[in-house]
Design a protein around this motif. Structure first.
Motif, short mmCIF file in Angstrom:
data_model
loop_
_atom_site.label_atom_id
_atom_site.label_comp_id
_atom_site.label_asym_id
_atom_site.label_seq_id
_atom_site.Cartn_x
_atom_site.Cartn_y
_atom_site.Cartn_z
N SER A 59 0.82 -1.22 0.00
CA SER A 59 0.00 0.00 0.00
C SER A 59 0.86 1.27 0.00
O SER A 59 0.45 2.29 -0.55
N MET A 60 2.02 1.22 0.63
CA MET A 60 2.80 2.44 0.83
C MET A 60 3.85 2.67 -0.26
O MET A 60 4.36 3.77 -0.41
N MET A 61 4.21 1.62 -1.00
CA MET A 61 5.23 1.76 -2.05
C MET A 61 4.59 1.99 -3.41
O MET A 61 3.50 1.50 -3.69
N ASP A 62 5.29 2.71 -4.29
CA ASP A 62 4.83 2.87 -5.67
C ASP A 62 5.37 1.76 -6.56
O ASP A 62 4.82 1.47 -7.62
N GLU A 63 6.50 1.17 -6.16
CA GLU A 63 7.12 0.08 -6.92
C GLU A 63 7.44 -1.04 -5.94
O GLU A 63 7.99 -0.77 -4.87
N PHE A 64 7.07 -2.28 -6.31
CA PHE A 64 7.33 -3.42 -5.43
C PHE A 64 7.40 -4.64 -6.34
O PHE A 64 6.39 -5.07 -6.88
N SER A 65 8.62 -5.15 -6.57
CA SER A 65 8.75 -6.28 -7.49
C SER A 65 9.70 -7.32 -6.92
O SER A 65 10.50 -7.04 -6.02
N TYR A 66 9.56 -8.54 -7.45
CA TYR A 66 10.32 -9.68 -6.94
C TYR A 66 10.88 -10.49 -8.09
O TYR A 66 10.23 -10.64 -9.12
N GLU A 67 12.09 -11.01 -7.91
CA GLU A 67 12.57 -12.06 -8.79
C GLU A 67 13.46 -13.01 -7.99
O GLU A 67 14.01 -12.62 -6.96
N HIS A 68 13.55 -14.25 -8.47
CA HIS A 68 14.45 -15.22 -7.85
C HIS A 68 15.54 -15.48 -8.86
O HIS A 68 15.28 -15.94 -9.96
N ALA A 69 16.77 -15.10 -8.51
CA ALA A 69 17.87 -15.20 -9.46
C ALA A 69 19.11 -15.74 -8.75
O ALA A 69 19.47 -15.25 -7.68
N ASP A 70 19.76 -16.75 -9.35
CA ASP A 70 20.98 -17.35 -8.80
C ASP A 70 20.78 -17.79 -7.35
O ASP A 70 21.66 -17.57 -6.50
N GLY A 71 19.64 -18.36 -7.05
CA GLY A 71 19.39 -18.86 -5.71
C GLY A 71 19.11 -17.78 -4.68
O GLY A 71 19.10 -18.05 -3.49
N ARG A 72 18.89 -16.56 -5.15
CA ARG A 72 18.64 -15.47 -4.21
C ARG A 72 17.28 -14.83 -4.48
O ARG A 72 16.83 -14.74 -5.62
N ASN A 73 16.64 -14.39 -3.40
CA ASN A 73 15.42 -13.60 -3.51
C ASN A 73 15.82 -12.14 -3.67
O ASN A 73 16.59 -11.61 -2.88
N VAL A 74 15.32 -11.51 -4.73
CA VAL A 74 15.67 -10.11 -5.00
C VAL A 74 14.39 -9.28 -5.03
O VAL A 74 13.48 -9.54 -5.82
N LEU A 75 14.33 -8.31 -4.13
CA LEU A 75 13.15 -7.44 -4.03
C LEU A 75 13.55 -6.02 -4.38
O LEU A 75 14.62 -5.55 -3.96
N LYS A 76 12.71 -5.35 -5.16
CA LYS A 76 12.97 -3.94 -5.48
C LYS A 76 11.78 -3.11 -5.02
O LYS A 76 10.62 -3.47 -5.27
N LEU A 77 12.10 -2.01 -4.38
CA LEU A 77 11.08 -1.11 -3.84
C LEU A 77 11.31 0.30 -4.36
O LEU A 77 12.45 0.70 -4.56
N GLY A 78 10.25 1.04 -4.55
CA GLY A 78 10.41 2.44 -4.93
C GLY A 78 9.29 3.29 -4.36
O GLY A 78 8.14 2.87 -4.28
N LYS A 79 9.66 4.48 -3.91
CA LYS A 79 8.67 5.46 -3.44
C LYS A 79 8.98 6.78 -4.16
O LYS A 79 10.06 7.34 -3.98
N ARG A 80 8.06 7.24 -4.98
CA ARG A 80 8.29 8.49 -5.72
C ARG A 80 7.75 9.67 -4.95
O ARG A 80 6.82 9.53 -4.14
N PHE A 81 8.32 10.83 -5.19
CA PHE A 81 7.80 12.04 -4.53
C PHE A 81 7.92 13.23 -5.46
O PHE A 81 8.56 13.15 -6.50
N LYS A 82 7.32 14.33 -5.07
CA LYS A 82 7.22 15.61 -5.81
C LYS A 82 6.26 15.54 -6.99
O LYS A 82 5.81 14.50 -7.37
#
Lengths: 111, 155
Positions: free
Chosen positions: B132-155
């Protein structure tokens, strides 16, 4: 974390300082349990100096509300920052917990 | 007129966006380390021009996701979780990468927000806050690792 506890009549006012998150929420829960054990079942959380509340903090409010209600008491939250208010609304907690704009208004909801 | 002609004929002269500030952390499994990430974010955001609301939202998201990773992932001294914080001119971004079984938090079902005080449960609320609070929230599983990306934009 620092948590100031003051008494206003029958109400225990808890004022935490800083973040209520996974690291600090056990301390808040401990203070809540102490107050309930002392027979204080009306608790006012004054959040004027709280930067944010994560789900770990929401859990403390929920558990405190449930325990107080079972002991014929209740809790209220006051002085919420815009961020803390937004978090409570997203979680739907504004519908199950009393909130107030000021400490005086919060006390009035618990009397 | 002269200024306009100069701009027209020298496209490279437009003011470039300042380079983003990047902060890297290695978390070995202690919850206090989450606090250190959020302390650094707070100092950097306050020193720059990040609105407080955006910073607080990112702090909540980091507390939720880093706590989940420490609780359910395989974060250790030998294989720490990587956290990169990137402060752009008009967005805060974070990348979290850790070893452990594949788990996609973006697919977690929304919690039930109805019911009385006694009926309400806490499960799923953390991810719900992030979503609810993030503008960007994505996931991928790569090379045995969980990778999460978050983004919050402003202005």
């Amino acid at each position: 974390m620092e948590i100031q506890v003051t008494r206003e009549g029958d109400v225990a006012v808890l004022s935490p300082l800083g973040r209520i998150d996974s690291a600090t929420s056990p301390e808040v829960e401990q203070v809540v349990d102490q107050q309930l054990a002392l027979g204080s079942t009306r608790l006012l959380f004054d959040l004027a100096h709280v930067d944010y509340v994560s789900s770990a903090g929401l859990r403390v409010f929920l558990v405190a509300g449930k325990k107080a209600q079972r002991a014929a008491g209740r809790i209220a939250l006051c002085n919420l920052s815009p961020t803390v208010r937004e978090i409570l609304v997203i979680a739907g907690f504004d519908r199950v917990l009393a909130t107030a704009a000021s400490r005086g208004e919060g006390l009035a909801k618990l009397i | 007129m002269w200024q306009w002609l100069k701009r027209l004929f020298s496209p490279g002269a437009a003011p470039a966006e300042p380079a983003p500030q990047v902060w890297n952390f290695r978390i070995k499994g202690g919850r206090a380390e989450i606090g250190a990430v959020n302390d650094a974010l707070e100092r950097a955001a306050m020193a720059g021009e990040v609105p407080e609301a955006a910073m607080r939202a990112m702090q909540v998201a980091l507390d939720e996701l880093l706590t989940n990773a420490i609780t359910h992932g395989s974060v250790s001294l030998n294989d720490p979780m990587q956290v990169d914080l990137i402060i752009h001119k008009s967005a805060l971004r974070a990348m979290i990468s850790h070893a452990g079984p594949a788990f996609d938090p973006t697919e977690v079902a929304a919690p039930d927000l109805e019911g009385s005080l006694q009926d309400r449960q806490i499960g799923g609320l953390g991810i719900h806050l992030v979503r609810s609070m993030m503008d960007e929230f994505s996931y991928e599983h790569a090379d045995g690792r969980n990778v999460l990306k978050l983004g919050k934009r402003f202005k």
